[in-house]
Enzyme design. Sequence first.
Site, PDB file in Angstrom:
ATOM      1  CB  SER A 123      -0.888  -0.040   1.249  1.00 49.93           C
ATOM      2  OG  SER A 123      -1.679   1.121   1.356  1.00 49.93           O
ATOM      3  CE  LYS A 149      -4.811  -0.066   0.322  1.00 54.19           C
ATOM      4  NZ  LYS A 149      -5.579  -0.913   1.274  1.00 54.19           N
ATOM      5  CE  LYS A 151      -4.134   3.531   2.371  1.00 55.26           C
ATOM      6  NZ  LYS A 151      -5.433   3.042   2.908  1.00 55.26           N
ATOM      7  CG  ASP A 177      -7.933   2.161   0.644  1.00 57.91           C
ATOM      8  OD1 ASP A 177      -9.105   2.600   0.717  1.00 57.91           O
ATOM      9  OD2 ASP A 177      -7.348   1.620   1.604  1.00 57.91           O
ATOM     10  CD  GLU A 202      -8.994  -0.993   0.485  1.00 58.51           C
ATOM     11  OE1 GLU A 202      -8.071  -1.291  -0.303  1.00 58.51           O
ATOM     12  OE2 GLU A 202      -8.871  -1.063   1.721  1.00 58.51           O
ATOM     13  CG  ASP A 227     -10.825  -1.248   4.755  1.00 58.83           C
ATOM     14  OD1 ASP A 227     -11.182  -1.754   5.831  1.00 58.83           O
ATOM     15  OD2 ASP A 227      -9.704  -0.687   4.628  1.00 58.83           O
ATOM     16  CE  LYS A 251      -7.623  -2.751   6.436  1.00 52.01           C
ATOM     17  NZ  LYS A 251      -7.899  -1.299   6.496  1.00 52.01           N
ATOM     18  N   GLY A 279      -4.393  -4.763   5.737  1.00 54.68           N
ATOM     19  CA  GLY A 279      -3.336  -4.568   6.732  1.00 54.68           C
ATOM     20  C   GLY A 279      -3.596  -3.324   7.543  1.00 54.68           C
TER      21      GLY A 279
END
Length: 357
Positions: A123, A149, A151, A177, A202, A227, A251, A279
């Site tokens: 990430s 991934k 952000k 995400d 996400e 998420d 998660k 994570g």
Amino acid sequence: MPLVAPFRTSFGVETERDVLLVRAATPDGDGWGECVAMSEPLYSPEYADGAADVIARFLAPRLLAAGEVGPLDVARLLEPVRGHRMAKAALETAVLDAWLRARDESFGSYLGAVRDRVPAGVSVGIMDSIPALIDAVAGYLDQGYLRIKLKIEPGWDVEPVRAVRERFGSEVLLQVDANAAYTLADARVLAALDDFDLLLIEQPLAEDDLRQHAELARLLRTPICLDESIESAKDAADALLLGACRIINVKPGRVGGYLEARRIHDLAQAHGAAVWCGGMLETGLGRAANVALAALPGFTLPGDTSASDRYFAQDVTSPFVLEDGHVAVPTGAGLGVEPLPDVLVSLTTSTTWLPAG
Ligand code: SMG
Ligand code: MG
């Protein structure tokens, strides 16, 4: 624990990880659980000091008063206390770890792992500039990470994604995400991401926006992954049946533990939906259990299960390392890893013992 580099998301910047560990001391030996709550209630309402408080005052006393407690009892005993899933998960994990160690069985074996290693994604935080992002992604790809991934947040979305696609090509497994940073009014910007062949987007909208996610899903080609919205197997069933998502980031802390996480895996599998393991900047203790979970058959996408050195110069356990883009599933009893005593002592800022009886 200082992070090797600041990690910026749409809700804030993390420069260190404030870690809360639970140790279950039983007549048969100890077990460990890592609470994934962050130091501030920005990802979700829980935060580390609050989790320590609710454990000490309300959760642990219920377990300690119950006499002999096995892993399958924990969720039921803690059920009367509303919410606080991350705190509950840490307790259940510690009890499960002690129980498995006493039986000489690994987390992977108990949960139903079918692989001995799992593909690792990474990430990548929001950066100050596109060149800085390109450098960071290049470094991770050089190390062998199998999925990137990014952000995102309003103002840091289409351009960084375009830049990474242009620089690294269409073969790289890429996803984004938003940590709930958009609203349905941003549907056009989010639809612009359809051009980049992302695996998923996400949590674009707020955690309680299930219906809006279902509406957004009809406007996008890119699959939506949830998420923050998914706090239980019940939420997962609702989201899948409503069409709010096609993919779930599992998660265990967010959903109250590894047993509920496995229920979400089973449910998604029955529904034909993909899951992957998220994570929360875990130490090696939390990572060990996550990697075991990620080895279940329905975890068909690489997780945010990166190597220890992506987070910490010195992990609490012996480090998880990247080999050929994968992380090995521990095989020892319980979590299969222990805190390194000297490291644990040097990092510990406070300890509370809650005696039984
Ligand atoms: O553990 O590699 C990790 C972090 C993965 O991006 C990650 N986690 O929303 O999925 C998420 C975030 C939550 C934590 S951000 C501080
Ligand atoms: Mg997320």
